[in-house]
Design a protein around this motif. Structure first.
Motif, mmCIF file in Angstrom:
data_model
loop_
_atom_site.group_PDB
_atom_site.id
_atom_site.type_symbol
_atom_site.label_atom_id
_atom_site.label_comp_id
_atom_site.label_asym_id
_atom_site.label_seq_id
_atom_site.Cartn_x
_atom_site.Cartn_y
_atom_site.Cartn_z
ATOM 1 N N UNK A 87 -13.351 -3.969 4.534
ATOM 2 C CA UNK A 87 -12.627 -4.945 3.727
ATOM 3 C C UNK A 87 -12.534 -4.558 2.262
ATOM 4 N N UNK A 88 -13.435 -3.709 1.790
ATOM 5 C CA UNK A 88 -13.312 -3.242 0.406
ATOM 6 C C UNK A 88 -12.057 -2.394 0.239
ATOM 7 N N UNK A 89 -11.624 -1.715 1.305
ATOM 8 C CA UNK A 89 -10.373 -0.959 1.257
ATOM 9 C C UNK A 89 -9.192 -1.899 1.074
ATOM 10 N N UNK A 90 -9.220 -3.014 1.770
ATOM 11 C CA UNK A 90 -8.137 -3.993 1.647
ATOM 12 C C UNK A 90 -8.068 -4.524 0.219
ATOM 13 N N UNK A 91 -9.209 -4.845 -0.309
ATOM 14 C CA UNK A 91 -9.271 -5.412 -1.656
ATOM 15 C C UNK A 91 -8.917 -4.370 -2.725
ATOM 16 N N UNK A 92 -9.501 -3.182 -2.613
ATOM 17 C CA UNK A 92 -9.377 -2.184 -3.665
ATOM 18 C C UNK A 92 -8.153 -1.271 -3.517
ATOM 19 N N UNK A 93 -7.710 -1.069 -2.298
ATOM 20 C CA UNK A 93 -6.583 -0.166 -2.024
ATOM 21 C C UNK A 93 -5.633 -0.812 -1.010
ATOM 22 N N UNK A 94 -4.963 -1.889 -1.407
ATOM 23 C CA UNK A 94 -4.139 -2.623 -0.435
ATOM 24 C C UNK A 94 -3.023 -1.796 0.197
ATOM 25 N N UNK A 95 -2.441 -0.862 -0.554
ATOM 26 C CA UNK A 95 -1.386 -0.029 0.041
ATOM 27 C C UNK A 95 -1.952 0.896 1.116
ATOM 28 N N UNK A 96 -3.128 1.454 0.867
ATOM 29 C CA UNK A 96 -3.774 2.307 1.875
ATOM 30 C C UNK A 96 -4.061 1.479 3.125
ATOM 31 N N UNK A 97 -4.608 0.285 2.913
ATOM 32 C CA UNK A 97 -4.919 -0.591 4.049
ATOM 33 C C UNK A 97 -3.663 -0.911 4.854
ATOM 34 N N UNK A 98 -2.583 -1.186 4.161
ATOM 35 C CA UNK A 98 -1.334 -1.516 4.856
ATOM 36 C C UNK A 98 -0.826 -0.328 5.671
ATOM 37 N N UNK A 99 -0.896 0.868 5.105
ATOM 38 C CA UNK A 99 -0.460 2.066 5.830
ATOM 39 C C UNK A 99 -1.328 2.263 7.071
ATOM 40 N N UNK A 100 -2.637 2.131 6.924
ATOM 41 C CA UNK A 100 -3.539 2.297 8.069
ATOM 42 C C UNK A 100 -3.212 1.293 9.162
ATOM 43 N N UNK A 101 -3.000 0.045 8.764
ATOM 44 C CA UNK A 101 -2.739 -0.992 9.766
ATOM 45 C C UNK A 101 -1.369 -0.857 10.407
ATOM 46 N N UNK A 102 -0.332 -0.644 9.603
ATOM 47 C CA UNK A 102 1.008 -0.638 10.193
ATOM 48 C C UNK A 102 1.336 0.674 10.910
ATOM 49 N N UNK A 103 0.864 1.779 10.410
ATOM 50 C CA UNK A 103 1.203 3.067 11.018
ATOM 51 C C UNK A 103 0.185 3.506 12.070
ATOM 52 N N UNK A 104 -1.060 3.067 11.915
ATOM 53 C CA UNK A 104 -2.108 3.478 12.835
ATOM 54 C C UNK A 104 -1.971 2.915 14.234
ATOM 55 N N UNK A 105 -1.299 1.815 14.347
ATOM 56 C CA UNK A 105 -1.179 1.183 15.657
ATOM 57 C C UNK A 105 0.090 1.597 16.414
ATOM 58 N N UNK A 106 0.982 2.318 15.763
ATOM 59 C CA UNK A 106 2.222 2.729 16.425
ATOM 60 C C UNK A 106 1.955 3.860 17.410
#
Length: 187
Positions: A87-106
């Protein structure tokens, strides 16, 4: 800043905003203020850039887990620390978190080495920690594989919700509630 890192950071911003499918190498070059040819000195294509983004995140998680495994913390403390790290990634690096979540599941991105490794590594570590804790009698009699998958998918689901639907101010509330939920299930 090193050119490869500039490309990674620029790609993170663009992919977070547009998705990989709507991000082009020329877009990354323009935003980074470098030539397209310079990008090709480091990466064959945008998929390789995405895999490098996941590689960097994989290395961070691998180092964190390695350090965590060396501690004498209980399984519950370790899992709480893993969740906090995630969750620190979400808070501190929201764009990285978004890329991991949206692209990692495809499914189309699962063929990329580090996209796949990042998606499976934490599940394997959760399962491994739960098995050890079960052997030591630290937790209730649960199925490690099922719980590992369920716990990590709960973490990912709440992370996605925070990223897409909640105000970031709800971050601490969501984090605390998730940790309580997982700890309760372990006991």
């Amino acid at each position: 800043m090193e050119t490869k890192e500039l490309i990674r950071k620029t790609a993170v911003q663009l992919i977070a905003r547009n998705g990989l499918s709507r991000t082009t190498t020329p877009m990354i070059a323009e935003a980074a203020q470098i030539s397209v040819g310079t990008i090709y000195n480091y990466f064959k294509n945008k998929e390789e850039i995405l895999d490098y983004i996941f590689y960097c995140e994989y290395i961070k998680r691998e180092a964190f887990v390695s350090d965590l495994e060396k501690t004498d913390a209980t399984i519950i403390e370790k899992i709480q620390r893993l969740i906090e790290f995630h969750y620190s990634t979400i808070r501190d690096y929201p764009d990285v978190a978004k890329v991991i979540m949206q692209e990692g599941m495809l499914p189309s991105n699962q063929k990329l080495k580090y996209v796949h490794k990042l998606q499976t590594y934490l599940v394997e570590k959760y399962i491994e920690m739960i098995k050890k804790a079960k052997e030591r009698g630290e937790i209730s009699n649960i199925d490690p594989e099922l719980f590992g998958l369920a716990a990590l998918n709960a973490v990912r689901g709440v992370a996605y919700t925070i990223q897409t639907k909640m105000d970031i101010s709800d971050y601490n509330k969501a984090l605390d509630e998730l940790k309580r939920y997982i700890v309760h299930a372990l006991q």
